[in-house]
Motif scaffolding. Sequence first.
Motif, short mmCIF file in Angstrom:
data_model
loop_
_atom_site.label_atom_id
_atom_site.label_comp_id
_atom_site.label_asym_id
_atom_site.label_seq_id
_atom_site.Cartn_x
_atom_site.Cartn_y
_atom_site.Cartn_z
N VAL A 13 0.87 -1.36 -0.05
CA VAL A 13 0.07 0.02 -0.02
C VAL A 13 0.93 1.26 -0.02
N GLY A 14 0.23 2.35 -0.57
CA GLY A 14 0.92 3.61 -0.56
C GLY A 14 0.08 4.60 -0.24
N LEU A 15 0.62 6.10 -0.59
CA LEU A 15 -0.19 7.08 -0.33
C LEU A 15 -1.20 7.30 -1.54
N ASP A 16 -2.13 8.14 -0.92
CA ASP A 16 -3.37 8.42 -1.91
C ASP A 16 -4.32 7.12 -2.17
N GLY A 17 -4.36 6.10 -1.49
CA GLY A 17 -5.16 4.99 -1.72
C GLY A 17 -4.54 3.99 -2.67
N ILE A 18 -3.13 4.15 -3.05
CA ILE A 18 -2.69 3.34 -3.77
C ILE A 18 -2.52 1.91 -3.01
N GLU A 19 -2.74 0.83 -3.88
CA GLU A 19 -2.51 -0.79 -3.61
C GLU A 19 -1.91 -1.49 -4.65
N VAL A 23 0.25 -10.53 -13.11
CA VAL A 23 0.71 -9.14 -13.27
C VAL A 23 0.60 -8.71 -11.96
N LEU A 24 1.15 -7.63 -11.89
CA LEU A 24 1.07 -6.47 -10.46
C LEU A 24 -0.14 -5.58 -10.99
N ARG A 25 -1.26 -5.71 -10.12
CA ARG A 25 -2.30 -4.83 -10.23
C ARG A 25 -2.08 -3.60 -9.43
N VAL A 26 -2.12 -2.60 -10.10
CA VAL A 26 -2.24 -1.14 -9.31
C VAL A 26 -3.52 -0.67 -9.15
N ARG A 27 -3.97 -0.26 -7.96
CA ARG A 27 -5.39 0.14 -7.85
C ARG A 27 -5.18 1.47 -6.82
N ARG A 28 -6.23 2.18 -7.22
CA ARG A 28 -6.36 3.58 -6.55
C ARG A 28 -7.81 3.61 -5.91
N ASN A 29 -7.72 3.65 -4.74
CA ASN A 29 -9.22 3.87 -3.87
C ASN A 29 -10.03 2.76 -4.59
N GLY A 30 -9.51 1.45 -4.69
CA GLY A 30 -10.16 0.38 -5.23
C GLY A 30 -10.54 0.35 -6.72
N TRP A 31 -10.03 1.20 -7.42
CA TRP A 31 -10.34 1.22 -8.76
C TRP A 31 -9.01 0.42 -9.42
N VAL A 32 -9.13 0.00 -10.44
CA VAL A 32 -7.82 -0.71 -11.24
C VAL A 32 -7.35 0.44 -12.03
N ALA A 39 6.47 1.28 -11.29
CA ALA A 39 7.07 2.65 -11.16
C ALA A 39 6.61 3.73 -11.95
N GLY A 40 5.99 3.50 -13.07
CA GLY A 40 5.36 4.40 -14.17
C GLY A 40 4.21 4.93 -13.29
N HIS A 41 3.45 4.27 -12.40
CA HIS A 41 2.41 4.45 -11.94
C HIS A 41 2.49 5.20 -10.21
N VAL A 42 3.57 4.63 -9.68
CA VAL A 42 3.45 5.11 -8.17
C VAL A 42 4.95 5.27 -7.98
N LEU A 80 7.92 3.99 -6.12
CA LEU A 80 8.01 2.62 -5.35
C LEU A 80 8.63 2.90 -3.74
N ALA A 81 9.07 4.00 -3.50
CA ALA A 81 9.69 4.32 -2.24
C ALA A 81 8.53 4.78 -1.33
N ASP A 82 7.33 4.90 -1.82
CA ASP A 82 6.14 5.07 -1.05
C ASP A 82 5.42 3.76 -0.55
N LEU A 83 5.72 2.74 -1.36
CA LEU A 83 5.00 1.48 -0.93
C LEU A 83 5.63 0.89 0.24
N CYS A 84 4.49 0.28 1.05
CA CYS A 84 4.90 -0.40 2.07
C CYS A 84 4.11 -1.95 2.27
N GLU A 85 5.01 -2.91 2.25
CA GLU A 85 4.23 -4.19 2.38
C GLU A 85 3.29 -4.55 3.51
#
Length: 76
Positions: free
Chosen positions: A6-12, A23-32, A43-46, A48-53
Amino acid sequence: MERRWVGLDGIEVVGALRAGRQVLRVRRNGWVVADCTSVAEVAGHVDLADLCEVIELAPRRGATPRATAGTSSHHG
């Protein structure tokens, strides 16, 4: 157990299958947002330093249930 970041601004970011391919699915606030085939693509969408497992821990064996909160007698 599924791995999830998970990351900032609802990123998952979660692993998923798309057309039989992992694949690695990137979601923001539940939306793909995107299904990425590489970390570089993620990394083009988020940033990576902001992500936390997210690590889900198994419940302890023999743990006693926690007491539920009640009302205090000194609060009228």
